[in-house]
Enzyme design. Structure first.
Site, mmCIF file in Angstrom:
data_model
loop_
_atom_site.group_PDB
_atom_site.id
_atom_site.type_symbol
_atom_site.label_atom_id
_atom_site.label_comp_id
_atom_site.label_asym_id
_atom_site.label_seq_id
_atom_site.Cartn_x
_atom_site.Cartn_y
_atom_site.Cartn_z
ATOM 1 N N GLU A 1 11.111 0.986 9.196
ATOM 2 C CA GLU A 1 12.043 2.040 8.752
ATOM 3 C C GLU A 1 11.357 3.356 9.080
ATOM 4 O O GLU A 1 10.457 3.792 8.361
ATOM 5 C CB GLU A 1 12.299 1.920 7.245
ATOM 6 N N LYS B 1 0.854 -1.196 0.000
ATOM 7 C CA LYS B 1 0.000 0.000 0.000
ATOM 8 C C LYS B 1 0.888 1.244 0.000
ATOM 9 O O LYS B 1 1.499 1.577 1.018
ATOM 10 C CB LYS B 1 -0.901 0.027 1.241
HETATM 11 P P1 NAP Z 1 3.383 8.356 7.549
HETATM 12 O O1 NAP Z 1 2.365 9.397 7.753
HETATM 13 O O2 NAP Z 1 3.770 7.520 8.704
HETATM 14 O O3 NAP Z 1 2.852 7.451 6.351
HETATM 15 C C1 NAP Z 1 3.595 6.377 5.863
HETATM 16 C C2 NAP Z 1 2.663 5.358 5.265
HETATM 17 O O4 NAP Z 1 1.808 4.860 6.287
HETATM 18 C C3 NAP Z 1 1.747 5.918 4.190
HETATM 19 O O5 NAP Z 1 1.517 4.915 3.226
HETATM 20 C C4 NAP Z 1 0.469 6.197 4.965
HETATM 21 O O6 NAP Z 1 -0.662 6.170 4.140
HETATM 22 C C5 NAP Z 1 0.453 5.001 5.890
HETATM 23 N N1 NAP Z 1 -0.353 5.165 7.088
HETATM 24 C C6 NAP Z 1 -0.607 6.285 7.794
HETATM 25 N N2 NAP Z 1 -1.387 5.986 8.866
HETATM 26 C C7 NAP Z 1 -1.633 4.643 8.799
HETATM 27 C C8 NAP Z 1 -2.377 3.733 9.609
HETATM 28 N N3 NAP Z 1 -3.028 4.145 10.707
HETATM 29 N N4 NAP Z 1 -2.418 2.443 9.251
HETATM 30 C C9 NAP Z 1 -1.770 2.012 8.153
HETATM 31 N N5 NAP Z 1 -1.046 2.816 7.347
HETATM 32 C C10 NAP Z 1 -0.977 4.124 7.680
HETATM 33 O O7 NAP Z 1 4.730 8.962 6.988
HETATM 34 P P2 NAP Z 1 4.926 9.895 5.735
HETATM 35 O O8 NAP Z 1 4.544 11.268 6.140
HETATM 36 O O9 NAP Z 1 4.288 9.310 4.528
HETATM 37 O O10 NAP Z 1 6.490 9.761 5.530
HETATM 38 C C11 NAP Z 1 7.367 10.518 6.241
HETATM 39 C C12 NAP Z 1 7.994 9.730 7.379
HETATM 40 O O11 NAP Z 1 8.577 8.551 6.868
HETATM 41 C C13 NAP Z 1 9.109 10.497 8.023
HETATM 42 O O12 NAP Z 1 9.040 10.357 9.423
HETATM 43 C C14 NAP Z 1 10.351 9.814 7.478
HETATM 44 O O13 NAP Z 1 11.487 9.944 8.307
HETATM 45 C C15 NAP Z 1 9.896 8.413 7.356
HETATM 46 N N6 NAP Z 1 10.733 7.677 6.397
HETATM 47 C C16 NAP Z 1 11.592 6.746 6.880
HETATM 48 C C17 NAP Z 1 12.427 6.062 6.012
HETATM 49 C C18 NAP Z 1 13.401 5.054 6.532
HETATM 50 O O14 NAP Z 1 13.907 4.270 5.736
HETATM 51 N N7 NAP Z 1 13.708 5.021 7.817
HETATM 52 C C19 NAP Z 1 12.359 6.307 4.639
HETATM 53 C C20 NAP Z 1 11.470 7.259 4.175
HETATM 54 C C21 NAP Z 1 10.638 7.928 5.071
HETATM 55 P P3 NAP Z 1 -1.489 7.512 3.794
HETATM 56 O O15 NAP Z 1 -0.516 8.623 3.801
HETATM 57 O O16 NAP Z 1 -2.048 7.214 2.479
HETATM 58 O O17 NAP Z 1 -2.516 7.626 4.871
#
Ligand code: NAP
Length: 503
Positions: free
Chosen positions: A275, A199
């Protein structure tokens, strides 16, 4: 369910340049379940917007919880139906063909990525290359999976250790690296013989859909990879994570969401890879080459407009060179060209949305209110899109929020330190532990500090650590598990031991 994905594309953008429209028209916008492209059961769609203009460029299917469970059912059936026993060479060849197709279509895939999440074309191209490299790497690993056969220490018996695929996996990926965050999981999972429900984020799902189409064309059997897009990620994915048919959850995203998903996963004692977020320190010692450090700082800070988990979040610089470093960084940051990522020469694209823009502005305002000095930027760009000017802040006080929180934007706070111990204490003063960058010409110091810094990765005199052959991942609140290299495929393999009597 319907037939050809491309013919079912439901794009609504108008008046885009023909090249951009053609790239969008090639993307399937439906769900991909059991080898079929289909609408969501509720018939709804989710809009995908260009963050540089705010214009809607595509509509993708909005999955229901039942759609997601159907996708898991397909992954389960494909795994038991034979994928787990598929010849490693077959899996390798599929990955290799997909890798080659991505390389061949790199320009189109880069444009697609820029349209859906805003980064400049050159950076999108770099991500396409990086994303594809995981398919190539794991095509090579698929045929090298092995085990052990040893004699019992007392003789008289044998110990056989084998590696087996963990089974159906659920992947949830973020919008910031919309291709590579998928291939980094999908490549090793396919190589290991696992099946997948993925997803992507609703803000940037198009690269993942295109990847699924490429893998389909490369010969991946139906059901091995299933793609779900939805506006309701929580309610749609929770039942899938809690379902006993799921054997592994791999998530890339924020620590906040990761923590919540781990709680869902606990019920089934699900294997998890996480991650998560970062707060990378970029530490410059007095003996460092300042030119190199400023160059590395630009890479570590400005890749993806700072919207990267690996982005340098704070710069700790030795007192005698702190002012020079900050001034030179500000000179370079202030000269960057801002604009839509598709335009010639643009080096800084928009932030992903208004929420992110407001968060960045709030963190800068907080630091300035507490005494930080703005050397460049410090404000949003007027007009459409979500643009924030590259910003350098000097004399940032310890209590500024942006030293503790992930900024996820083009802002570089610089703080001075007086000794190596003080630098280490400041660098480790965070619940995150993904990556740190160290600049020093002293080899002994480099190794000493690399050992004591509390992160999963260290960039030593370089501002970029990502590499398909290396174990990417963090400690503390930055995550569990590794992606890339031999460690990356181990996440998708179970170890089974057979005790053998031979007499
Ligand atoms: P996010 O809000 O946590 O979302 C990540 C993914 O999770 C999206 O597909 C989102 O879908 C989904 N999601 C959100 N709430 C969910 C729930 N309750 N149940 C299931 N899935 C859910 O993060 P983001 O804003 O997209 O990405 C930024 C974050 O990712 C930053 O903190 C960054 O540091 C981290 N990141 C980490 C790495 C690593 O390798 N460590 C790499 C890249 C990014 P929707 O947005 O469609 O709701």
């Amino acid at each position: 369910m319907t037939g050809s994905p491309a013919s079912d594309a439901a794009h609504i953008s108008s008046a885009l340049p023909a090249g951009e429209q053609a790239v969008l028209d090639a993307v399937p916008t439906q769900l991909y379940i059991a080898g079929q492209w289909c609408d969501g059961a509720g018939g709804d769609t989710v809009a995908v917007d260009d963050p540089a203009t705010g214009e809607t460029i595509a509509e993708v299917a909005d999955a229901t919880p039942d759609d997601a469970l159907a996708a898991l059912g397909a992954a389960h059936d494909a795994w038991y139906g034979g994928w787990r026993d598929s010849p490693p060479r077959e899996r390798s060849d599929i990955l290799r063909r997909a890798y080659e197709a991505i390389v061949e279509r790199a320009d189109d895939l880069a444009l697609l990525m820029t349209l859906e999440m805003g980064k400049p074309l050159a950076e999108s191209k770099a991500e396409v290359t990086y994303g594809a490299s995981f398919l190539r790497w794991y095509a090579e690993e698929a045929v090298r999976l092995d085990g052990r056969f040893t004699m019992h220490e007392a003789g008289g018996g044998r110990l056989l250790t084998m590696k087996q695929p963990v089974g159906p996996c659920v992947f949830i990926t973020p919008w910031n690296f919309p291709l590579a965050m998928g291939t980094r999981k999908i490549g090793p999972a396919i190589a290991a013989g696992c099946t997948i429900v993925v997803k992507p984020a609703k803000l940037a799902p198009l690269s993942t859909l295109m990847l699924a189409k490429i893998l389909e064309q490369a010969g991946l059997p139906g059901g091995v990879l299933n793609v779900i897009t939805t506006r309701s990620s929580g309610s749609v994915m929770e039942p899938v994570i809690r379902d006993p048919r799921t054997r592994k959850l791999s998530f890339t995203g924020s620590t906040r969401v990761g923590r919540r998903l781990m709680a869902h996963a606990a019920d089934q004692i699900l294997r998890v890879s996480m991650e998560l977020g970062g707060n990378a320190p970029f530490v410059v010692f007095e003996d460092a080459d300042v030119d190199d450090a400023v160059h590395g700082a630009m890479v570590a800070k400005m890749r993806n407009v700072g919207e990267a988990c690996t982005a340098a979040n704070r710069f700790h610089v030795a007192q005698p060179i702190a002012a020079e470093f900050a001034d030179r960084l500000a000179e370079k940051m202030g000269a960057l060209k801002i604009g839509r990522g598709t335009d010639d020469g643009v080096e800084v694209g928009p932030l992903i949305d208004e929420d992110q823009l407001e968060k960045v502005a709030e963190l800068v305002d907080d630091a300035v209110a507490k005494g930080a000095r703005v050397l460049c930027g410090g404000e949003r760009v007027d007009g459409p899109g979500h643009f924030y000017k590259p910003t350098v802040l000097a004399d940032v006080p310890d209590d500024a929020r942006l030293l503790k929180e992930e900024i996820f934007g083009p802002v570089a706070p610089v703080a001075a330190f007086a000794s190596e111990d003080e630098a280490l204490a400041a660098a480790n003063d965070t619940e995150f532990g993904l990556v740190a960058y160290l600049y020093t010409a002293d080899v002994k110091r480099a190794l000493r500090v690399s050992e004591r810094i509390e992160t999963g990765m260290v960039g030593l005199n370089q501002g970029l650590v990502s590499n398909a052959g290396a174990p990417f991942g963090g400690i503390k609140h930055s995550g569990i598990g590794r992606e890339g290299g031999p460690e990356g495929i181990a996440e998708f393999l179970e170890t089974k031991y057979v005790a053998i009597a031979i007499d």
